[in-house]
Design an enzyme around this catalytic site. Structure first.
Site, PDB file in Angstrom:
ATOM      1  N   LYS A 140     -11.178  -4.728  -3.769  1.00 34.81           N
ATOM      2  CA  LYS A 140     -12.230  -3.718  -3.788  1.00 34.81           C
ATOM      3  C   LYS A 140     -11.780  -2.488  -4.554  1.00 34.81           C
ATOM      4  O   LYS A 140     -12.541  -1.910  -5.319  1.00 34.81           O
ATOM      5  CB  LYS A 140     -12.580  -3.311  -2.351  1.00 34.81           C
ATOM      6  CG  LYS A 140     -13.399  -4.373  -1.641  1.00 34.81           C
ATOM      7  CD  LYS A 140     -14.136  -3.810  -0.429  1.00 34.81           C
ATOM      8  CE  LYS A 140     -13.187  -3.569   0.714  1.00 34.81           C
ATOM      9  NZ  LYS A 140     -13.860  -3.529   2.028  1.00 34.81           N
ATOM     10  N   LYS A 199       0.819  -1.221   0.000  1.00 32.61           N
ATOM     11  CA  LYS A 199       0.000   0.000   0.000  1.00 32.61           C
ATOM     12  C   LYS A 199       0.846   1.262   0.000  1.00 32.61           C
ATOM     13  O   LYS A 199       0.410   2.307  -0.475  1.00 32.61           O
ATOM     14  CB  LYS A 199      -0.936   0.018   1.213  1.00 32.61           C
ATOM     15  CG  LYS A 199      -2.127  -0.921   1.092  1.00 32.61           C
ATOM     16  CD  LYS A 199      -3.096  -0.693   2.249  1.00 32.61           C
ATOM     17  CE  LYS A 199      -4.276  -1.645   2.193  1.00 32.61           C
ATOM     18  NZ  LYS A 199      -5.143  -1.512   3.371  1.00 32.61           N
ATOM     19  N   LYS A 231      -5.065 -10.776  -6.579  1.00 34.63           N
ATOM     20  CA  LYS A 231      -6.294 -11.114  -5.848  1.00 34.63           C
ATOM     21  C   LYS A 231      -7.413 -10.137  -6.231  1.00 34.63           C
ATOM     22  O   LYS A 231      -7.152  -8.973  -6.559  1.00 34.63           O
ATOM     23  CB  LYS A 231      -6.033 -11.131  -4.348  1.00 34.63           C
ATOM     24  CG  LYS A 231      -6.074  -9.792  -3.713  1.00 34.63           C
ATOM     25  CD  LYS A 231      -6.083  -9.841  -2.191  1.00 34.63           C
ATOM     26  CE  LYS A 231      -6.111  -8.380  -1.747  1.00 34.63           C
ATOM     27  NZ  LYS A 231      -5.861  -8.074  -0.403  1.00 34.63           N
TER      28      LYS A 231
HETATM   29  P1  AMP Z   1     -11.250  -5.997   2.698  1.00 32.53           P
HETATM   30  O1  AMP Z   1     -11.805  -6.000   1.324  1.00 32.53           O
HETATM   31  O2  AMP Z   1      -9.767  -5.840   2.702  1.00 32.53           O
HETATM   32  O3  AMP Z   1     -11.948  -5.078   3.672  1.00 32.53           O
HETATM   33  O4  AMP Z   1     -11.487  -7.459   3.265  1.00 32.53           O
HETATM   34  C1  AMP Z   1     -12.623  -7.910   3.967  1.00 32.53           C
HETATM   35  C2  AMP Z   1     -12.523  -9.409   4.159  1.00 32.53           C
HETATM   36  O5  AMP Z   1     -12.590 -10.086   2.895  1.00 32.53           O
HETATM   37  C3  AMP Z   1     -11.210  -9.873   4.782  1.00 32.53           C
HETATM   38  O6  AMP Z   1     -11.458 -10.975   5.631  1.00 32.53           O
HETATM   39  C4  AMP Z   1     -10.387 -10.290   3.603  1.00 32.53           C
HETATM   40  O7  AMP Z   1      -9.380 -11.220   3.920  1.00 32.53           O
HETATM   41  C5  AMP Z   1     -11.445 -10.907   2.713  1.00 32.53           C
HETATM   42  N1  AMP Z   1     -11.040 -10.819   1.294  1.00 32.53           N
HETATM   43  C6  AMP Z   1     -10.687  -9.697   0.623  1.00 32.53           C
HETATM   44  N2  AMP Z   1     -10.384  -9.979  -0.656  1.00 32.53           N
HETATM   45  C7  AMP Z   1     -10.554 -11.319  -0.806  1.00 32.53           C
HETATM   46  C8  AMP Z   1     -10.409 -12.221  -1.908  1.00 32.53           C
HETATM   47  N3  AMP Z   1     -10.008 -11.784  -3.109  1.00 32.53           N
HETATM   48  N4  AMP Z   1     -10.679 -13.527  -1.712  1.00 32.53           N
HETATM   49  C9  AMP Z   1     -11.085 -13.976  -0.490  1.00 32.53           C
HETATM   50  N5  AMP Z   1     -11.237 -13.182   0.585  1.00 32.53           N
HETATM   51  C10 AMP Z   1     -10.982 -11.865   0.444  1.00 32.53           C
END
Ligand code: AMP
Ligand code: TRP
Length: 340
Positions: A203, A119, A200
């Protein structure tokens, strides 16, 4: 011990930024829902974490994103009667404990975090909060005597750090914190970008690039287009152990949503070509997301109800957080509450 106490405490959270996608659902939300009845659940919307990249945050957007994420939690099946749902910044103990944990966390531990390195790379001005992000995450978890933290694969390193910080504090001041375990599903904990299966599903990229992610609120035609356009490799192999990255990602998504066993999935798609795999997957995804979207539309038609759920959730968890803080104050020598 009463049944209530025998239950494992589960804590997890999502940042109110970007567009929630299928990776968030499969890696996190669906796992939360799956364990909801067996566990004592606390699910947070981590708005203080969203502030770590202040350039990406506009105050009104942040507030509406908080409600959107809360609405999605409920639409995906989190039951506010069974699980506390709340906004991190409404429970001030999160920031307070983060400060105290900062004081026992060696700087080198934070500089090693791969998410921080990614980041901050190429960014001129990096806020201290971005480096400190995983300490706040540790505070979130440790405040509630959490046993299990259901997250995606990308949070594994932050979870190790939370455990290290808890152990170090316990060593310096005496037994205070429960050492939490990450709960990471064996398959589906890292969905990849549909337009680029080497990264991956994320968002922030999903908000910029059509075709990258499947948004939980995407309409059926957009979902179909995204899956039909997914990058695949040319050698036509649809077995988990032999597929290229793009096809493997599609198979893993199918596996996570259908619940079918791998041999059955391989038999279903063997020799059928990628078009069939994609069409079948698109159907399964639309089938899963349509009722979620319907519930979401109902829920957000009543924002007062969402605000009520969040306020009630904060009231439910605050005494637990305060009890932990009383322990921390006592052990560290910080000023105690007169009644504690
Ligand atoms: P975030 O989008 O970083 O706020 O992540 C929220 C939750 O979703 C966390 O537990 C992440 O580890 C999970 N997560 C985010 N991106 C992925 C992905 N591409 N595949 C599986 N889990 C994800
Ligand atoms: N860092 C997590 C993510 O981006 C969000 C988060 C903050 C979290 N605090 C947490 C997840 C505590 C689990 C437990 O996905």
């Amino acid at each position: 011990m009463s049944a209530q106490h025998a239950r494992l405490r589960v804590f997890s959270g999502v940042q109110p930024t970007g567009k929630l996608h299928l990776g968030n659902y499969v890696g996190a939300l669906d796992v939360w829902v799956g364990g909801q009845d067996q566990h004592d659940n606390v699910f947070c919307i981590v708005d203080l974490h969203a502030l770590t990249i202040p350039e990406a945050v506009r105050p009104d957007d942040l507030r509406s994103k908080v409600r959107e994420v809360a609405g999605l939690y409920v639409a995906c099946g989190i039951d506010p009667a069974a699980s506390a749902i709340f906004v991190q910044s409404r429970v001030s103990a999160h920031a307070e404990l983060a400060w105290i944990l900062n004081c026992v966390t060696p700087l080198g531990w934070l500089e090693r975090m791969t998410q921080y390195k990614a980041k901050s790379a190429g960014t001129e001005r990096v806020g201290t909060g971005l480096l400190d992000y995983p300490v706040l995450q540790a505070a979130d978890i440790l405040l509630y005597d959490t046993n299990r933290v259901p997250v995606g694969e990308d949070q594994r390193q932050h979870m190790e750090l939370a455990r290290d910080i808890a152990r170090r504090f316990n060593h310096l001041f005496g037994e205070t914190f429960v050492i939490p375990d990450a709960m990471i599903r064996p398959s589906g904990a890292r969905l990849m970008g549909l337009d680029d299966p080497t990264i991956k599903m994320s968002k922030s990229i999903g908000a910029q690039r059509a075709g990258h992610a499947i948004g939980l609120l995407d309409p059926p035609d957009v979902i179909q287009r995204t899956i039909m356009g997914a990058v695949t490799d040319p050698h036509r192999e649809t077995r988990f152990d032999h597929a290229g990255l793009g096809v493997l990602n599609l198979l893993v998504i199918y596996e996570a949503l259908s619940g079918e066993a791998r041999p059955a999935i391989e038999a279903r798609f063997e020799g059928q070509g990628y078009g069939y795999l994609k069409r079948t997957l698109a159907e399964v995804v639309v089938e899963r997301l349509t009722p979620i979207q319907r519930r979401y539309a109902e829920i957000v038609s009543n924002l007062g109800e969402i605000d009520h759920i969040l306020e009630e959730g904060a009231e439910r968890v605050r005494p637990r957080a305060e009890a932990t803080m009383d322990r921390v104050r006592r052990l560290t020598g910080l000023a105690e509450r007169p009644s504690a």
